[in-house]
Design a protein around this motif. Structure first.
Motif, PDB file in Angstrom:
ATOM      1  N   ASP A 485       8.174   7.892  25.580  1.00 56.70           N
ATOM      2  CA  ASP A 485       6.681   7.704  25.592  1.00 56.70           C
ATOM      3  C   ASP A 485       6.131   7.374  24.073  1.00 56.70           C
ATOM      4  N   ASP A 486       5.124   6.556  23.965  1.00 57.30           N
ATOM      5  CA  ASP A 486       4.385   6.492  22.465  1.00 57.30           C
ATOM      6  C   ASP A 486       5.564   5.931  21.699  1.00 57.30           C
ATOM      7  N   GLU A 542       1.367   0.534  26.827  1.00 54.69           N
ATOM      8  CA  GLU A 542       0.311   1.450  27.149  1.00 54.69           C
ATOM      9  C   GLU A 542      -1.105   0.770  26.469  1.00 54.69           C
TER      10      GLU A 542
END
Ligand code: C2E
Ligand code: CA
Ligand code: CA
Length: 620
Positions: A485-486, A542
């Motif tokens: 993630d991220d 994202e």
């Protein structure tokens, strides 16, 4: 030093605003008053007078009472209703010595009046007298409103001006930033070197502050004198700075860094050289608050957070910081109850969309807390607290159960199940039974492991992978997909990706945001896509908010996208409806297929009606 209100003891000449529709009055008053060295500015209408007053803050106002263009009476009332205008002498110019007109002028708050045609000598004497009276009043106020040691506005004055700046910024659509700081270890300086020494440090700090703020880059600020930043001292070693009229909230950080920079050089005092550092907190309107007290409270909270990280830090306010110790305590209790009884907690789901086909190919579960009095809270507002008080693992288990059971019956356009991705917190990794409990939750929901994904931030993943818990490998063995993630926000080098055996990688939205405008972000994103594909991973972008961003991502071969362009996170029921809806595919087919150089506004979002949305995302 001060720009928005009159500095005390200003030398004899002042700034005179002449508001009169008749240019011969400008000429006469101007000629007369310039002989005494005054600066004279003129306005023909009430609106012009108001704007000049707001921007320049004159020392005295000459206001015509007579013409229909400029209703002196109304203008006077309006000036008097402002904090600054309340203290500025107003000389009403009346066409006659009509007693009623004069009475009306006094009622409106006039300081004095003079009849027309004007006599230059009389006008000079009267203005001189009125300015002197004001100076005396200012001197008295100086004692009450300013800090004796540094000459900076005290807390009450600072706050009042901040209110004024906020009102202005609301009219102009600009931002106001507040910096709050204190000196690290000031008590030790006082204790070891004496209070006299400490006072000198504070005085010098005030001087450096004023110099730095004066030298601030004006291009960052919208030009006008009232847009100049100012500092205040709140007592002790606490200082605050207001940066009014910022064109963008981002401009604040640069100036805040410069304020921190005033401690880069040592202080030289009594033959000693002393390095002092400070901890700074920053809050910016309107995101962090729209009134003075909230902004100050939040800048203060951010300062404490900066201190907690270590000294000599600047930190920007985040919602979770805003809590006082007592608030934290009660929130912690409420959270404990909510988790214990599984009440008021919910998961929302955000779709992951295939960039080529436009199909919804997955869902990310995002935790929400329907707080009894605070409303729908997002994870940024309570997750940190949950981790601190040891609720992380229990909350994590709850999310798994809720997310998996709610999503069990979803089917995509092709009839295949929709895998659901769950975020894992750092604390969950420390539990040796994590994998077991996840498998348990999957079994309870009656799902296949292939229908479940876990998302782990880059930093957490690397930390645990390097310490060799083998957890990622464990997930993989059982067929549970893993995603980083991220990606891009951590400290790790791209090369470390090689060690992470994950299935997917999510490009952080800070790289997606400026994709269309910034070729560097485009280069990074494109590099991430290529490298991930080379390592056999799926890439998900994202925070996709515009068709322009989507077009760029598609052109670079990114696999999936997630973001407000398609949908915010919505309830399970709303997500099920969204799966039946063809709208998402339409968004995709409408997007530019090649690199686009324009940012378009997002089309209306795919948000089924009536669902409350947590919408407090901070800018990244
Ligand atoms: P994340 O994993 O990066 O989740 C995406 C966040 O970005 C979500 O915020 C989502 O609502 C938001 N977002 C999605 N699309 C857009 C967009 O187009 N523009 C913008 N500006 N934002 C977008 P949310 O729900 O506030 O979650 C924040 C973070 O909290 C998540 O970031 C995740 O790290 C964490 N989190 C959420 N749910 C859980 C959970 O159940 N457990 C754990 N451990 N962490 C969670
Ligand atoms: Ca995530
Ligand atoms: Ca993320």
């Amino acid at each position: 030093m001060q720009t928005t209100t009159l500095p005390p003891g200003r030398s004899r000449p002042g700034l005179v605003l002449v508001a009169d529709a008749d240019p011969t009055v400008w000429a006469l008053a101007g000629d007369a008053l310039r002989q005494d060295g005054h600066d004279v500015i003129v306005a023909a209408t009430a609106e012009e007078a108001w704007q000049l007053f707001d921007a320049r803050v004159p020392d005295i106002v000459l206001l015509d009472n007579a013409t229909p263009v400029l209703d002196g009476h109304d203008a006077c009332v309006r000036l008097r209703s402002t904090a600054v205008g309340a203290r500025i002498p107003i000389l009403i110019l009346t066409g006659s010595d009509d007693a009623e007109a004069i009475g009306r002028a006094y009622d409106a708050g006039a300081t004095d009046f003079q009849t027309k045609p004007l006599n230059g000598q009389v006008l000079r004497a009267r203005v001189r007298y009125m300015l002197r009276a004001k100076r005396d009043a200012d001197d008295l106020r100086q004692l009450a409103d300013y800090d004796g040691l540094t000459g900076l506005p005290n807390r009450a004055t600072f706050r009042r001006r901040l209110e004024h700046a906020l009102a202005r910024s609301q009219r102009n659509g600009t931002s106001v930033a507040v910096i709050f700081f204190d000196l690290d270890g000031f008590k030790e300086i006082n204790d070891t070197l004496g209070h006299g020494f400490g006072d000198q440090i504070l005085r010098l700090t005030g001087e450096r502050l004023i110099q730095t703020l004066r030298a601030s880059d004006r291009p960052l600020l919208e030009r006008s004198d009232a847009a100049a930043p100012w500092a205040g001292r709140f007592g002790g070693d606490e200082f605050s700075v207001t940066l009014p009229d910022l064109a963008t909230p981002e401009a604040a950080s640069a100036i805040a860094e410069r304020v921190r920079g005033i401690f880069a050089q040592p202080f030289h005092l009594e033959g000693q050289e002393l390095f002092v550092t400070a901890s700074l907190g920053l809050s910016v309107s309107p995101l962090d608050g729209v009134d003075a007290d909230t902004l100050l409270k939040h800048a203060d909270a951010a300062m404490y957070a900066a201190k907690a990280v270590g000294r000599n830090n600047l930190s920007t306010y985040r919602p979770s910081m805003g809590l006082r110790a007592s608030e934290r305590l009660s929130l912690a209790g409420e959270l404990r109850r909510a988790v214990g009884r599984s009440e008021d907690l919910l998961v929302h789901f955000q779709p992951k969309v295939d960039i080529v086909t436009g199909d919804v190919v997955g869902a990310e579960a995002l935790l929400r807390w329907q707080h009894p009095s605070r409303g729908l809270l997002g994870p940024l507002e309570f997750l940190e607290l949950a981790e601190e008080i040891g609720l992380g693992p229990a909350l994590g288990d709850w999310v798994f159960h809720a997310a998996l059971s709610e999503s069990a019956h979803w089917r995509g356009q092709d009839g295949r199940p929709i895998p659901v991705a769950v975020n894992l917190a750092n604390s969950q990794f420390r539990s040796p039974s994590l994998l077991e409990r996840v498998l348990q939750a999957i079994a309870t929901a009656g799902l296949e492991t292939s229908q479940v994904e876990v998302e782990i931030t880059e930093t957490v993943a690397l930390r645990h992978q390097l310490s060799d818990t083998g957890l990622l490998a464990g997930f993989k063995e059982h067929g549970i997909r893993t995603a980083i993630d991220d990606f891009g926000t951590g400290q790790s080098a791209l090369a470390s990706l090689r060690r992470l055996r994950v299935d997917a990688l999510k490009i952080d939205r800070s790289f997606v945001r400026d994709l269309v405008e910034d070729p560097r972000d485009r280069a990074i994103a494109s590099c991430i896509v290529e490298m991930s594909h080379f390592l056999g991973m799926t890439v998900i972008a994202e925070g996709v908010e515009t068709p322009g961003q989507l077009g760029v991502l598609r052109a670079m071969g990114c696999d999936q996208a997630q973001g407000f362009l398609f949908s915010r996170a919505v309830s399970a029921a709303a997500f099920a409806r969204l799966l039946e809806d063809a709208t998402i595919g339409q968004i995709l087919s409408g997007s530019p297929s090649s690199r686009s150089s324009t940012t378009q506004a997002a089309p209306s979002r795919v948000v089924p009606g009536g669902i409350p949305h947590y919408d407090r995302h901070r800018r990244l």
